[in-house]
Design a protein around this motif. Structure first.
Motif, PDB file in Angstrom:
ATOM      1  N   VAL A   1     -19.850 -13.981   2.535  1.00  0.00           N
ATOM      2  CA  VAL A   1     -19.829 -14.360   1.096  1.00  0.00           C
ATOM      3  C   VAL A   1     -20.511 -15.785   0.889  1.00  0.00           C
ATOM      4  O   VAL A   1     -20.331 -16.521   1.821  1.00  0.00           O
ATOM      5  CB  VAL A   1     -18.650 -14.160   0.282  1.00  0.00           C
ATOM      6  CG1 VAL A   1     -18.286 -12.834   0.045  1.00  0.00           C
ATOM      7  CG2 VAL A   1     -17.314 -15.011   0.658  1.00  0.00           C
ATOM      8  N   VAL A   2     -21.236 -16.042  -0.105  1.00  0.00           N
ATOM      9  CA  VAL A   2     -21.723 -17.220  -0.380  1.00  0.00           C
ATOM     10  C   VAL A   2     -20.790 -17.952  -1.454  1.00  0.00           C
ATOM     11  O   VAL A   2     -20.275 -17.574  -2.311  1.00  0.00           O
ATOM     12  CB  VAL A   2     -23.121 -17.278  -1.239  1.00  0.00           C
ATOM     13  CG1 VAL A   2     -23.321 -18.604  -1.624  1.00  0.00           C
ATOM     14  CG2 VAL A   2     -23.895 -16.682  -0.327  1.00  0.00           C
TER      15      VAL A   2
ATOM     16  N   GLY B   1     -15.673 -22.510   3.246  1.00  0.00           N
ATOM     17  CA  GLY B   1     -15.505 -21.756   4.370  1.00  0.00           C
ATOM     18  C   GLY B   1     -15.474 -20.213   4.101  1.00  0.00           C
ATOM     19  O   GLY B   1     -15.316 -19.353   5.309  1.00  0.00           O
ATOM     20  N   ALA B   2     -15.582 -19.871   3.009  1.00  0.00           N
ATOM     21  CA  ALA B   2     -16.076 -18.341   2.643  1.00  0.00           C
ATOM     22  C   ALA B   2     -17.064 -17.752   3.503  1.00  0.00           C
ATOM     23  O   ALA B   2     -16.874 -16.505   3.872  1.00  0.00           O
ATOM     24  CB  ALA B   2     -16.217 -18.131   1.169  1.00  0.00           C
TER      25      ALA B   2
ATOM     26  N   SER C   1     -21.775 -20.498   7.786  1.00  0.00           N
ATOM     27  CA  SER C   1     -23.248 -20.199   7.887  1.00  0.00           C
ATOM     28  C   SER C   1     -24.009 -20.749   6.706  1.00  0.00           C
ATOM     29  O   SER C   1     -25.241 -20.554   6.730  1.00  0.00           O
ATOM     30  CB  SER C   1     -23.173 -18.661   7.964  1.00  0.00           C
ATOM     31  OG  SER C   1     -22.670 -18.096   6.756  1.00  0.00           O
ATOM     32  N   CYS C   2     -23.489 -21.544   5.729  1.00  0.00           N
ATOM     33  CA  CYS C   2     -24.123 -22.101   4.825  1.00  0.00           C
ATOM     34  C   CYS C   2     -24.398 -23.616   5.237  1.00  0.00           C
ATOM     35  O   CYS C   2     -25.240 -24.400   4.624  1.00  0.00           O
ATOM     36  CB  CYS C   2     -23.287 -22.523   3.472  1.00  0.00           C
ATOM     37  SG  CYS C   2     -22.122 -23.552   3.569  1.00  0.00           S
TER      38      CYS C   2
ATOM     39  N   CYS D   1     -12.134 -15.426  -0.178  1.00  0.00           N
ATOM     40  CA  CYS D   1     -12.056 -16.313   0.782  1.00  0.00           C
ATOM     41  C   CYS D   1     -11.648 -15.552   2.090  1.00  0.00           C
ATOM     42  O   CYS D   1     -11.744 -15.855   3.124  1.00  0.00           O
ATOM     43  CB  CYS D   1     -11.050 -17.319   0.522  1.00  0.00           C
ATOM     44  SG  CYS D   1      -9.342 -16.563   0.645  1.00  0.00           S
ATOM     45  N   THR D   2     -11.256 -14.152   1.948  1.00  0.00           N
ATOM     46  CA  THR D   2     -10.618 -13.359   3.243  1.00  0.00           C
ATOM     47  C   THR D   2     -11.345 -13.130   4.345  1.00  0.00           C
ATOM     48  O   THR D   2     -11.123 -13.468   5.458  1.00  0.00           O
ATOM     49  CB  THR D   2     -10.019 -12.007   2.839  1.00  0.00           C
ATOM     50  OG1 THR D   2      -9.216 -12.344   1.499  1.00  0.00           O
ATOM     51  CG2 THR D   2      -9.474 -11.342   3.699  1.00  0.00           C
ATOM     52  N   PRO D   3     -12.895 -12.957   4.200  1.00  0.00           N
ATOM     53  CA  PRO D   3     -13.810 -12.812   5.347  1.00  0.00           C
ATOM     54  C   PRO D   3     -13.710 -13.979   6.282  1.00  0.00           C
ATOM     55  O   PRO D   3     -13.806 -14.085   7.290  1.00  0.00           O
ATOM     56  CB  PRO D   3     -15.014 -12.470   4.692  1.00  0.00           C
ATOM     57  CG  PRO D   3     -14.874 -11.680   3.568  1.00  0.00           C
ATOM     58  CD  PRO D   3     -13.599 -12.460   2.760  1.00  0.00           C
ATOM     59  N   GLY D   4     -13.966 -15.159   5.472  1.00  0.00           N
ATOM     60  CA  GLY D   4     -13.996 -16.407   5.998  1.00  0.00           C
ATOM     61  C   GLY D   4     -12.565 -16.736   6.918  1.00  0.00           C
ATOM     62  O   GLY D   4     -12.701 -17.318   7.911  1.00  0.00           O
ATOM     63  N   MET D   5     -11.685 -16.556   6.063  1.00  0.00           N
ATOM     64  CA  MET D   5     -10.003 -16.882   6.802  1.00  0.00           C
ATOM     65  C   MET D   5     -10.059 -15.959   7.965  1.00  0.00           C
ATOM     66  O   MET D   5      -9.561 -16.670   8.767  1.00  0.00           O
ATOM     67  CB  MET D   5      -9.142 -16.553   5.502  1.00  0.00           C
ATOM     68  CG  MET D   5      -9.112 -17.458   4.326  1.00  0.00           C
ATOM     69  SD  MET D   5      -8.050 -19.007   4.960  1.00  0.00           S
ATOM     70  CE  MET D   5      -7.975 -19.809   3.277  1.00  0.00           C
TER      71      MET D   5
END
Length: 176
Positions: free
Chosen positions: A36-37, A45-46, A58-59, A101-105
């Motif tokens: 996610v952006v 950190g998302a 990745s941003c 936030c879950t994917p980044g976490m």
């Protein structure tokens, strides 16, 4: 500029603008919308993914910088229909609210566990401090990471992603 990036075990070759961020390339060209952006400034950190086995926001990475690299996204973690142990632990410990936030976490947690297979609560909090959640008090997130640590064998982090990716590549190429 022409780049080739292996994403979740599949190589993708595309022409990209030199200024394209990896997060936008993953979402818009490769279709990995689980990344996610969030803030577009590397603060939340998302958008965390693994680049050659290590977590990155990745941003803050240009797509051209990922040329020749392997990227693992949240979509690439499950194997044979089974969630990754960290994904399971997040689900079982209710370590999310809105889920943004879950994917980044999860991606950062896997990297954390690769470096420290048995972190205490403070180590988990420090390891995740670059990933923000606006909904929780982090209690269940910390609990989920510690639960996953107990479920995973040492070395089951990014190295296991690479091994699974290598196997998928060989199978797809007619090997095994």
């Amino acid at each position: 500029m022409r780049i080739t990036v292996t994403v979740d075990g599949t190589p993708y070759t595309d022409d990209v603008e030199p200024r394209t961020l990896l997060v936008h390339h993953l979402r818009e060209r490769v279709g990995k919308v689980g990344t996610v952006v969030g803030c577009d400034t590397s603060n939340c950190g998302a958008c965390t993914v693994h680049l050659d086995g290590h977590s990155v926001k990745s941003c803050s990475v240009l797509a051209v910088q990922a040329d020749g690299c392997e990227v693992t996204t949240i979509e690439g973690l499950a194997r044979d229909g089974e969630l990754h142990p960290v994904q399971k632990a997040f689900h079982e410990n209710h370590a999310l609210q809105c889920g943004f936030c879950t994917p980044g976490m999860i991606m950062q947690s896997i990297d954390l566990l690769a470096d420290n297979p048995d972190p205490d609560e403070q180590a988990v909090r420090e390891g995740l401090e670059g990933n923000l959640c606006r909904c929780t008090g982090y209690q269940n997130i910390v609990r989920a990471v510690r639960d996953a640590a107990h479920q995973m064998r040492p070395g089951a982090g990014p190295e296991a992603e690479r091994l699974a990716s290598d196997t998928a590549s060989r199978v797809g190429a007619g090997g095994e």
